[in-house]
Enzyme design. Sequence first.
Site, short mmCIF file in Angstrom:
data_model
loop_
_atom_site.label_atom_id
_atom_site.label_comp_id
_atom_site.label_asym_id
_atom_site.label_seq_id
_atom_site.Cartn_x
_atom_site.Cartn_y
_atom_site.Cartn_z
N LYS A 193 0.88 -1.17 0.00
CA LYS A 193 0.00 0.00 0.00
C LYS A 193 0.92 1.21 0.00
O LYS A 193 0.94 2.00 0.96
CB LYS A 193 -0.92 -0.07 1.25
N ASP A 250 -1.83 -11.83 5.81
CA ASP A 250 -2.81 -12.53 6.65
C ASP A 250 -4.21 -12.36 6.05
O ASP A 250 -4.96 -13.32 5.90
CB ASP A 250 -2.77 -11.96 8.07
N ASP A 254 -6.89 -15.33 3.79
CA ASP A 254 -8.24 -15.81 4.12
C ASP A 254 -9.16 -15.61 2.91
O ASP A 254 -9.99 -16.47 2.60
CB ASP A 254 -8.83 -15.07 5.34
C1 IPM Z 1 -2.96 -17.00 10.63
C2 IPM Z 1 -3.61 -16.48 11.88
C3 IPM Z 1 -2.57 -15.83 12.78
C4 IPM Z 1 -1.96 -14.65 12.04
C5 IPM Z 1 -3.13 -15.37 14.16
C6 IPM Z 1 -3.90 -16.45 14.84
C7 IPM Z 1 -2.02 -14.87 15.03
O1 IPM Z 1 -4.64 -15.60 11.57
O2 IPM Z 1 -2.09 -17.89 10.73
O3 IPM Z 1 -3.33 -16.56 9.53
O4 IPM Z 1 -2.48 -13.53 12.11
O5 IPM Z 1 -0.94 -14.86 11.37
MN MN Z 2 -5.04 -15.45 9.43
#
Ligand code: IPM
Ligand code: MN
Length: 363
Positions: A193, A250, A254
Amino acid sequence: MASSLKVAVIGGDGIGPEVVNAALEVLDAAAPGCQLAVERQDFPFSATHFIETGHVLDDADIAELRKFDAIFLGAVGGQPNDPRLAGGVIEKGILLRLRFELDQYVNLRPVTLYPGIDTPLKGKTSEHIDFICVRENTEDLYCGLGGIVRKDTPQEVSNQTMVATRFGAERCIRYAFELARTRKRKHLTLVHKTNVLTFAGDTWHRTFQAVAKEYPDVATGYHHVDACCMYMVAKPEVYDVIVVPNMFGDIITDLGAAIAGGMGIASSGNLNPDGVAPSMFEPVHGSAPDIAGQNIANPIAAIDSLGLLLRETGRIKHVPAAVKCGEQIGAAVKKVTPKFAGKNLDRSGYGTKEIAQMVIAAL
Ligand code: IPM
Ligand code: MN
Ligand code: NAD
């Protein structure tokens, strides 16, 4: 040539032990055929263990874990916002501490739409969703620098500092270029960013451009992270390899899990690519307290993470039998995924143990 590995197993909390046990059954079925011996030892580090004993993870535990070739972790953490686990005592105390102390500076997270799996993205197929994220894993907002003063007063101040070092960015970016070089498309996108994070982003951008000069065979691109989220949904085929700092990595992984079918499919490896300390492999998902103890968690992410453990650790530690075993497990997973066609991957109706048996049958 060595044909054995020592693996530390941290089942953790919630669905962690369920998916880990399922994956270890697959390992037990696959290893003998590859002449691979895997010596395993269980460790209790988890929110549950902390609540029972007050113990999180100490220096002696880390010294013990260093003796292993790799660590296999399910998931740690309780219900989000459980007051007994305030301050990220488990996430910081176990997961992040291990990633930092074992210098696992690359978090490798594939985003692959497997055969037969439904993506929520209309009109997209396995040809469009096939990339891999190289998430920096030891810096950024995750360093835990900052604090709160005048807490619980109207004058409360908190800050949380983003850390980017030339060294940290460079080693991660270099890993990503090396990886891109081995792939068919040989394309690497930096995601950051830089229009707002004009200091940390600038370090990353200049480092990226400098390292790129050493890899003329790799084509490069740059996306701001917000645009990256849009492209991941609208045009995921633009990506081959993404290199990204910790926090954005992170978040986008997801999203990557969701476009590849669900949390039950997303695997990861926290790599110490130099092999001076063990790497740690775990599904991207958490302990999923909402479905724990019901034998409904999808163990594919854990099984695939175990496959990644065998392939990566096998390469780093020069154990060809492990690489072979990891490849067999990866191939077996791809034979099983068509059975999820038309189903919601994370709520498929198949049981955790049943899915493990399906993978074993496909071996
Ligand atoms: C991941 C998880 C971790 C992160 C957390 C639980 C600390 O979300 O492995 O993606 O943020 O890296
Ligand atoms: Mn995560
Ligand atoms: P989560 O990933 O545990 O769950 C999010 C959603 O995905 C839930 O609805 C869950 O049922 C579903 N899900 C996750 N894995 C699944 C699987 N294998 N099969 C089917 N459905 C699945 O995320 P959360 O709820 O934000 O976090 C729960 C706890 O886990 C928190 O304490 C968090 O800090 C922790 N956490 C740990 C890790 C880790 O150990 N690596 C990673 C992420 C979150």
